[in-house]
Design an enzyme around this catalytic site. Sequence first.
Site, PDB file in Angstrom:
ATOM      1  N   LYS A   1       0.795  -1.227   0.000  1.00 32.75           N
ATOM      2  CA  LYS A   1       0.000   0.000   0.000  1.00 32.75           C
ATOM      3  C   LYS A   1       0.827   1.277   0.000  1.00 32.75           C
ATOM      4  CE  LYS A   1      -4.007  -2.216   2.126  1.00 32.75           C
ATOM      5  NZ  LYS A   1      -4.995  -2.194   3.221  1.00 32.75           N
TER       6      LYS A   1
ATOM      7  N   ASP B   1      -9.175   2.600   3.341  1.00 36.41           N
ATOM      8  CA  ASP B   1      -9.069   1.793   4.561  1.00 36.41           C
ATOM      9  C   ASP B   1      -9.544   2.579   5.776  1.00 36.41           C
ATOM     10  OD1 ASP B   1      -8.089  -0.639   3.603  1.00 36.41           O
ATOM     11  OD2 ASP B   1      -6.014   0.044   3.653  1.00 36.41           O
TER      12      ASP B   1
ATOM     13  N   GLY C   1       2.057   0.535   8.970  1.00 35.95           N
ATOM     14  CA  GLY C   1       2.186   0.207   7.557  1.00 35.95           C
ATOM     15  C   GLY C   1       1.119   0.901   6.741  1.00 35.95           C
TER      16      GLY C   1
END
Length: 283
Positions: A80, A117, A143
Amino acid sequence: MPDAPPGPSAVSGTTRLYVVLGDPVAQVRAPGLLNDLFARTGRDAVLVPVHVRPDGLEEVMRGLRHMRNLDGILVTVPHKVEVCRYADLLGPAAEAAGSANALRRNPDGTWLADNFDGAGFVHGLRENGHDPAGATVALAGAGGAGRAVAAALLTAGIARLRLYDPDAARREDVLARLDARWPGRTTAGAQTDFDGDGVDIAVNATPLGMRPSDPLPFDPARLPRTCTVADIIMKPAETALLEAARDSGRPVVHGRHMLDSQVLLYERFFALHAPERKARSEQ
């Protein structure tokens, strides 16, 4: 009887393609959700998983950009952050988080990356009765998904964010990015520094829990009894962290709620709802 709408079972030369990139990809739920959406909206499209390791991402992305019948790319762990390099433009959430989980081809051939997300996670929290506004949040994982969740939680009005990640360079990069937009509201530490005191919501945004042998990302017993424990992992649905939290009487929020909340966002981002529905309604 009317013809069945085109979908994954009727792939032809006119079918538009979407992919989801990850390493691994066995856990991804996007193909089932998006292919169902394509079928329900009568769209001649299919989404397939593509397993690509980090050392092959550049080559795969360069090839995908040349596929003229490819309209969209979804991205999961661990790509990502890196995938932003291959976008021509970044949307606001991707810009804030420094990571993306969706890319679309624009009419002029350029690729726009954005991240849903965080918005999906916050929506899933609220749908389960946990409004994060004013909360103190402990977040494990800086992350691609973790930084998106962090930015969305700060946007949603949390009071304080405690960010934990074993990679010092990564957590400092994310801290600097968040402080530039929400100064003084985030602290960062190593995973071993996890502090559950006074935490209202604790979130696992690491891959820990995907495999039975994984250790817990943090010990829910160190959290207040009223603390909500959330996991972004989709498979298994009931991670060891959520099981431990539930067994200790703490409320939990499963990873599927984040993805389920993103389907409408994907529908808007990829413009999956309007053209073909209108065409079918005029027949």
